[in-house]
Write a protein that holds these residues in place. Structure first.
Motif, PDB file in Angstrom:
ATOM      1  N   PRO A 500       0.822  -1.207   0.000  1.00 12.61           N
ATOM      2  CA  PRO A 500       0.000   0.000   0.000  1.00 12.61           C
ATOM      3  C   PRO A 500       0.855   1.256   0.000  1.00 12.61           C
ATOM      4  O   PRO A 500       2.081   1.203   0.133  1.00 12.61           O
ATOM      5  CB  PRO A 500      -0.759  -0.130   1.318  1.00 12.61           C
ATOM      6  CG  PRO A 500       0.199  -0.831   2.210  1.00 12.61           C
ATOM      7  CD  PRO A 500       0.910  -1.823   1.323  1.00 12.61           C
ATOM      8  N   ASP A 501       0.193   2.382  -0.133  1.00 11.07           N
ATOM      9  CA  ASP A 501       0.826   3.665   0.162  1.00 11.07           C
ATOM     10  C   ASP A 501       0.835   3.775   1.686  1.00 11.07           C
ATOM     11  O   ASP A 501      -0.182   4.093   2.308  1.00 11.07           O
ATOM     12  CB  ASP A 501       0.018   4.794  -0.474  1.00 11.07           C
ATOM     13  CG  ASP A 501       0.652   6.165  -0.252  1.00 11.07           C
ATOM     14  OD1 ASP A 501       1.263   6.367   0.826  1.00 11.07           O
ATOM     15  OD2 ASP A 501       0.511   7.033  -1.125  1.00 11.07           O
ATOM     16  N   PHE A 502       1.982   3.461   2.310  1.00 10.02           N
ATOM     17  CA  PHE A 502       2.047   3.394   3.764  1.00 10.02           C
ATOM     18  C   PHE A 502       1.663   4.728   4.408  1.00 10.02           C
ATOM     19  O   PHE A 502       1.052   4.751   5.479  1.00 10.02           O
ATOM     20  CB  PHE A 502       3.457   2.986   4.210  1.00 10.02           C
ATOM     21  CG  PHE A 502       3.820   1.570   3.909  1.00 10.02           C
ATOM     22  CD1 PHE A 502       3.237   0.516   4.604  1.00 10.02           C
ATOM     23  CD2 PHE A 502       4.750   1.273   2.919  1.00 10.02           C
ATOM     24  CE1 PHE A 502       3.579  -0.803   4.326  1.00 10.02           C
ATOM     25  CE2 PHE A 502       5.101  -0.036   2.635  1.00 10.02           C
ATOM     26  CZ  PHE A 502       4.511  -1.079   3.336  1.00 10.02           C
ATOM     27  N   VAL A 503       2.035   5.826   3.771  1.00 14.05           N
ATOM     28  CA  VAL A 503       1.747   7.140   4.354  1.00 14.05           C
ATOM     29  C   VAL A 503       0.247   7.389   4.386  1.00 14.05           C
ATOM     30  O   VAL A 503      -0.323   7.758   5.426  1.00 14.05           O
ATOM     31  CB  VAL A 503       2.478   8.241   3.567  1.00 14.05           C
ATOM     32  CG1 VAL A 503       2.001   9.632   4.008  1.00 14.05           C
ATOM     33  CG2 VAL A 503       3.985   8.120   3.763  1.00 14.05           C
ATOM     34  N   ARG A 504      -0.413   7.194   3.262  1.00 16.23           N
ATOM     35  CA  ARG A 504      -1.864   7.437   3.221  1.00 16.23           C
ATOM     36  C   ARG A 504      -2.607   6.448   4.120  1.00 16.23           C
ATOM     37  O   ARG A 504      -3.601   6.803   4.757  1.00 16.23           O
ATOM     38  CB  ARG A 504      -2.359   7.352   1.789  1.00 16.23           C
ATOM     39  CG  ARG A 504      -1.843   8.480   0.903  1.00 16.23           C
ATOM     40  CD  ARG A 504      -2.319   8.350  -0.522  1.00 16.23           C
ATOM     41  NE  ARG A 504      -3.778   8.449  -0.617  1.00 16.23           N
ATOM     42  CZ  ARG A 504      -4.462   8.231  -1.729  1.00 16.23           C
ATOM     43  NH1 ARG A 504      -3.823   7.871  -2.841  1.00 16.23           N
ATOM     44  NH2 ARG A 504      -5.773   8.352  -1.747  1.00 16.23           N
ATOM     45  N   LEU A 505      -2.126   5.221   4.174  1.00 15.37           N
ATOM     46  CA  LEU A 505      -2.769   4.237   5.043  1.00 15.37           C
ATOM     47  C   LEU A 505      -2.663   4.659   6.502  1.00 15.37           C
ATOM     48  O   LEU A 505      -3.636   4.604   7.261  1.00 15.37           O
ATOM     49  CB  LEU A 505      -2.132   2.863   4.842  1.00 15.37           C
ATOM     50  CG  LEU A 505      -2.732   1.720   5.671  1.00 15.37           C
ATOM     51  CD1 LEU A 505      -4.199   1.500   5.326  1.00 15.37           C
ATOM     52  CD2 LEU A 505      -1.950   0.426   5.446  1.00 15.37           C
ATOM     53  N   ALA A 506      -1.470   5.068   6.919  1.00 14.34           N
ATOM     54  CA  ALA A 506      -1.300   5.526   8.300  1.00 14.34           C
ATOM     55  C   ALA A 506      -2.175   6.732   8.585  1.00 14.34           C
ATOM     56  O   ALA A 506      -2.803   6.837   9.654  1.00 14.34           O
ATOM     57  CB  ALA A 506       0.165   5.850   8.560  1.00 14.34           C
ATOM     58  N   GLU A 507      -2.220   7.650   7.642  1.00 13.40           N
ATOM     59  CA  GLU A 507      -3.039   8.862   7.837  1.00 13.40           C
ATOM     60  C   GLU A 507      -4.515   8.514   7.955  1.00 13.40           C
ATOM     61  O   GLU A 507      -5.271   9.202   8.660  1.00 13.40           O
ATOM     62  CB  GLU A 507      -2.796   9.834   6.690  1.00 13.40           C
ATOM     63  CG  GLU A 507      -1.422  10.472   6.741  1.00 13.40           C
ATOM     64  CD  GLU A 507      -1.126  11.325   5.514  1.00 13.40           C
ATOM     65  OE1 GLU A 507      -0.197  12.149   5.573  1.00 13.40           O
ATOM     66  OE2 GLU A 507      -1.819  11.147   4.472  1.00 13.40           O
ATOM     67  N   SER A 508      -4.944   7.424   7.305  1.00 14.89           N
ATOM     68  CA  SER A 508      -6.350   7.018   7.428  1.00 14.89           C
ATOM     69  C   SER A 508      -6.671   6.550   8.842  1.00 14.89           C
ATOM     70  O   SER A 508      -7.841   6.576   9.258  1.00 14.89           O
ATOM     71  CB  SER A 508      -6.674   5.913   6.412  1.00 14.89           C
ATOM     72  OG  SER A 508      -6.108   4.670   6.798  1.00 14.89           O
ATOM     73  N   PHE A 509      -5.646   6.124   9.587  1.00 23.83           N
ATOM     74  CA  PHE A 509      -5.815   5.775  10.998  1.00 23.83           C
ATOM     75  C   PHE A 509      -5.661   7.001  11.909  1.00 23.83           C
ATOM     76  O   PHE A 509      -5.858   6.883  13.113  1.00 23.83           O
ATOM     77  CB  PHE A 509      -4.768   4.733  11.416  1.00 23.83           C
ATOM     78  CG  PHE A 509      -5.066   3.331  10.979  1.00 23.83           C
ATOM     79  CD1 PHE A 509      -5.925   2.516  11.705  1.00 23.83           C
ATOM     80  CD2 PHE A 509      -4.468   2.803   9.846  1.00 23.83           C
ATOM     81  CE1 PHE A 509      -6.183   1.212  11.312  1.00 23.83           C
ATOM     82  CE2 PHE A 509      -4.720   1.501   9.435  1.00 23.83           C
ATOM     83  CZ  PHE A 509      -5.577   0.704  10.169  1.00 23.83           C
ATOM     84  N   GLY A 510      -5.263   8.111  11.327  1.00 28.78           N
ATOM     85  CA  GLY A 510      -4.995   9.291  12.140  1.00 28.78           C
ATOM     86  C   GLY A 510      -3.576   9.374  12.647  1.00 28.78           C
ATOM     87  O   GLY A 510      -3.285  10.119  13.600  1.00 28.78           O
ATOM     88  N   VAL A 511      -2.666   8.621  12.022  1.00 31.03           N
ATOM     89  CA  VAL A 511      -1.264   8.623  12.427  1.00 31.03           C
ATOM     90  C   VAL A 511      -0.480   9.580  11.532  1.00 31.03           C
ATOM     91  O   VAL A 511      -0.497   9.422  10.302  1.00 31.03           O
ATOM     92  CB  VAL A 511      -0.657   7.208  12.319  1.00 31.03           C
ATOM     93  CG1 VAL A 511       0.840   7.239  12.605  1.00 31.03           C
ATOM     94  CG2 VAL A 511      -1.365   6.259  13.274  1.00 31.03           C
TER      95      VAL A 511
END
Length: 560
Positions: A500-511
């Motif tokens: 995945p796009d690790f950055v966008r995935l993390a941001e979807s969790f609020g990280v």
């Protein structure tokens, strides 16, 4: 408030033993246990996958020295934890595992078709735990938990398993007095026999080229100061095995650091006339892949009796590393420095300087400036006191040899070698830091492949606002396997990964997350440790391993 049940006896006993944090995931058969958490002082960290919950309990135990406590549900939940428990067992990490079971009416081989039913659930954990108990009555719960706590802390340390059927967890416990603490426990500690200590002291005192290999047993015993005292008393260089990483000061004149995979260190170990191996099995990595062939006398000390002399004949001493080193220090001659002892120290320090110079020259000839620079940048960008948790990835393999823990600590999944350890274990360490003052920095390092095992725990990090910086080194696949296969077969198979796009995935969790170049990792790390809560940094870069030095050396393993 609900009536007291078997579940309350579990939480009361754990609190009386000094437990404060519990990891796990609820399940149908464990509801009585989880309901009891409401009336307890225990803080529960809710993971998303049981294997990761086990890693988190492991990370917590490594950070605190207390058993990590893990709550599991029956069947699939319990079985999913086993790889995490294997790492804890292999590395000697104390844990208490409380798993639910189907109701007593379904135990044994009566196939009643109950949900999650296994014929013998605890047998599934036999290879990854130090002990196993099945509780049949609520009144037996406190004794079982206390016994497991003692087992977990006894040599050799590891996970102790207690399983409690659903109906026992729900059983009325009002008739049973509440468990009062603090509860005293008496872990079994292996003390070295005096005549063996004396024999070891005599060998070391008379050695002209002594050398010490320090393994994870030294760290688990908290014996770093005693190790330093012994090394200085006999003028012996010290090399740390991967599990013993940080047991000896990195920049000490007698420190060979952790370069056990370099043949220059192997040859120095082989040349020692007395080799003290303490808290290590002299296993695969430490022996430079079973090519180490010492010519001198070996003193082998370990709290796990099964590893003694497993790889080399030795004076085998079954003992806790800390107790042995303390006794050894007292047994060594206390005479003033002599010309001979001073000459031995000078020779040892010169040998260390020479060997480390040889290692540096070998690395300089391999065009590894990028890898060395990257590790240096991570080290500079990470606070000295940070607890660092490393997954099985190329960056970690460099870390085994080249990472200076400074005043912090280095932890990896080198015991069992499973993927997905770094981030969940770091979450456990962050939970431990939060119990104190929350100021201890925590770093997790993983590759993109191993990170895929742990992504669900971003939700855990956010839910519990755990202060962890997660550094993902993204090389597009299983980098070390790619390298091994290319070197062996000239091609790689099944090593390239969609991700995945690790950055966008993390941001979807609020990280908070960012992607940075390798040249900017130091600054990104510095900034991340200034912010509260979980942070994610992704570095797209390809790291290579240094060349192996064992391939043209004969193996010491017996032929089948």
């Amino acid at each position: 408030m609900s009536l007291r049940s078997g579940g309350h006896l579990v939480t009361e006993t754990l609190s009386a033993l000094g437990a404060t944090t519990v990891f796990g995931i609820p399940g149908q058969h464990a509801l009585g246990l989880f309901d009891a958490l409401n009336e307890s002082d225990l803080h529960f960290i809710s993971s998303r996958v049981e294997n990761n919950a086990a890693f988190a309990a492991d990370g917590y135990a490594r950070a605190t020295g207390k058993p990590g406590v893990l709550f599991l549900s029956t069947g699939p939940g319990a079985l999913t934890s086993l790889a995490g428990l294997q790492e804890a067992l292999a590395t000697g990490v104390p844990m208490v595992v409380v798993s639910s079971q189907i109701p007593r009416a379904g135990l044994g081989e009566r196939h009643r078709g109950m949900l999650h039913q296994l014929d013998d659930q605890k047998s599934s954990a036999a290879n990854v735990t130090v002990s196993r108990r099945l509780v049949q009555h609520a009144s037996a719960i406190p004794s079982a938990i206390v016994g497991a706590w003692e087992d977990a802390l006894s040599a050799p340390m590891g996970p102790a398993w207690v399983e409690i059927p659903q109906d026992v967890l729900l059983e009325d416990a009002e008739r049973i007095p509440a468990v009062r603490g603090p509860l005293a426990v008496a872990p079994r500690v292996a003390a070295a026999r005096p005549e063996l200590v004396d024999a070891a002291a005599e060998l070391l005192a008379g050695a002209s080229r002594p050398l010490i290999v320090a393994g994870g047993g030294v760290r688990r015993a908290g014996a770093e100061a005693a190790l330093l005292e012994v090394a200085e008393a006999v003028g012996a260089p010290v090399v740390c095995a991967p599990g013993g990483h940080g047991a000896f000061p990195w920049e000490h004149p007698l420190s060979l650091q952790s370069w056990v995979e370099d043949v220059a260190v192997s040859e120095t170990l082989e040349d020692a006339d007395v080799l003290l191996c303490i808290g290590t099995s002299l296993g695969e990595v430490t022996s430079n892949y079973y090519t180490l062939a010492p010519r001198g006398r070996i003193i082998h000390v370990d709290a796990e009796a099964r590893v003694l002399e497993a790889n080399h004949p030795a004076l085998g001493i079954h003992a806790d590393a800390g107790m042995f080193l303390q006794a050894l220090s007292e047994a060594l001659p206390t005479q003033p420095k002599t010309a001979a002892s001073e000459s031995r120290r000078v020779r040892s320090e010169a040998k260390v300087h020479q060997v480390l110079g040889t290692v540096r020259e070998r690395l300089a000839g391999q065009e590894l400036q990028h890898e060395l620079g990257f590790l240096d940048a991570v080290r500079v960008g990470t606070p000295d006191a940070a607890l660092t948790y490393w997954d099985m990835t190329i960056a970690a393999y460099w870390g085994w040899s080249a990472w200076d823990s400074r005043s912090g600590a280095f932890h990896s999944a080198q015991g069992a070698g499973g993927l997905g350890y770094g981030f969940p274990a770091a979450l456990g360490a962050a939970a431990a830091a939060a119990e104190e003052n929350g100021s201890t920095p925590v770093l997790a390092v993983a590759g993109d492949g191993s990170s895929m095992y742990s992504l669900a725990e971003l939700a855990t990090a956010v839910q519990h606002q755990l202060n962890v910086t997660w550094l993902i080194v993204d090389d597009g696949g299983y980098g070390i396997l790619r390298e091994y296969m290319h070197d062996t077969f000239g091609r790689s198979t099944a090593t390239e990964l969609a991700r995945p796009d690790f950055v966008r995935l993390a941001e979807s969790f609020g990280v908070p997350a960012e992607r940075v170049e390798a040249s900017d990792v130091e600054q990104a790390l510095r900034a991340s440790f200034e912010r509260p809560g979980p942070q994610l940094i992704v570095v797209p870069t390809l790291l290579r391993m240094f060349a192996p030095t064992h391939l043209d050396r004969p193996s010491t393993l017996p032929h089948a």
